[in-house]
Design a protein around this motif. Sequence first.
Motif, PDB file in Angstrom:
ATOM      1  N   ILE A 227      -4.700   6.017  -2.555  1.00  0.00           N
ATOM      2  CA  ILE A 227      -3.789   4.934  -2.170  1.00  0.00           C
ATOM      3  C   ILE A 227      -3.634   3.988  -3.357  1.00  0.00           C
ATOM      4  CG2 ILE A 227      -3.413   2.992  -0.590  1.00  0.00           C
ATOM      5  CD1 ILE A 227      -5.408   4.481   1.336  1.00  0.00           C
TER       6      ILE A 227
ATOM      7  N   TYR B 141       0.852  -1.190   0.000  1.00  0.00           N
ATOM      8  CA  TYR B 141       0.000   0.000   0.000  1.00  0.00           C
ATOM      9  C   TYR B 141       0.884   1.235   0.000  1.00  0.00           C
ATOM     10  CZ  TYR B 141      -3.811  -3.109   1.069  1.00  0.00           C
ATOM     11  OH  TYR B 141      -4.745  -4.105   0.992  1.00  0.00           O
ATOM     12  N   LYS B 142       0.580   2.165  -0.893  1.00  0.00           N
ATOM     13  CA  LYS B 142       1.371   3.386  -0.975  1.00  0.00           C
ATOM     14  C   LYS B 142       0.434   4.587  -1.030  1.00  0.00           C
ATOM     15  CE  LYS B 142       4.754   5.880  -3.646  1.00  0.00           C
ATOM     16  NZ  LYS B 142       5.398   6.051  -4.930  1.00  0.00           N
ATOM     17  N   LEU B 143       0.577   5.475  -0.052  1.00  0.00           N
ATOM     18  CA  LEU B 143      -0.192   6.708  -0.034  1.00  0.00           C
ATOM     19  C   LEU B 143       0.310   7.601  -1.154  1.00  0.00           C
ATOM     20  CD1 LEU B 143      -2.437   8.079   1.603  1.00  0.00           C
ATOM     21  CD2 LEU B 143      -0.648   9.070   3.038  1.00  0.00           C
TER      22      LEU B 143
ATOM     23  N   TYR C  37      -6.678   0.619  -6.707  1.00  0.00           N
ATOM     24  CA  TYR C  37      -6.633   1.860  -5.938  1.00  0.00           C
ATOM     25  C   TYR C  37      -7.641   1.842  -4.808  1.00  0.00           C
ATOM     26  CZ  TYR C  37      -3.551   3.572  -9.507  1.00  0.00           C
ATOM     27  OH  TYR C  37      -2.473   3.725 -10.340  1.00  0.00           O
TER      28      TYR C  37
END
Length: 161
Positions: free
Chosen positions: A28, A14-16, A48
């Motif tokens: 995200i 998970y990447k903000l 997403y």
Amino acid sequence: YLPLSRNFCVTAEYKLLDKPTPFFGWTIAVTNQAQDEARQNTYGGVIYAAETNESDPSKLEVAPGFLPRFLAGPYWIVDYDETEGYALVIGGSPQVKNRDTGKCRTNNRWITSSGGLWIFARDSERDDALIDKVKDIASALGLDTSVLNEVDHSNCQYDEA
């Protein structure tokens, strides 16, 4: 959400995002990957997510980035412990009762296949005691843990982050 033939070396990152995506406002990026039993083919890709309510960041909506958010599926973080390295996640409201156990599970939605129950662990090496603990938490909350499928993380090679 995965066929059993692809329940090997499963990861989710998970990447903000620095800013919401154009048009649909996803915040995200989620990179999901899995392999087949032979560890020769990798499947997955980027989907997403976004918070549904700023006052409750545990409730997200998730879908492929080309879909508008109103078609997204619910994705709720039921329990989380950073120190122990786990998260218990459910794909929306558990409204389908298992007649044998009295516990509840979610329904799969046809658009985003959002139904499900997952245990995420930060460590890729299996920790049966931690998994059992999180299963007990789920069961105590009335969730049907019989829907969980085991993931085999043996003989996996992961890309360096």
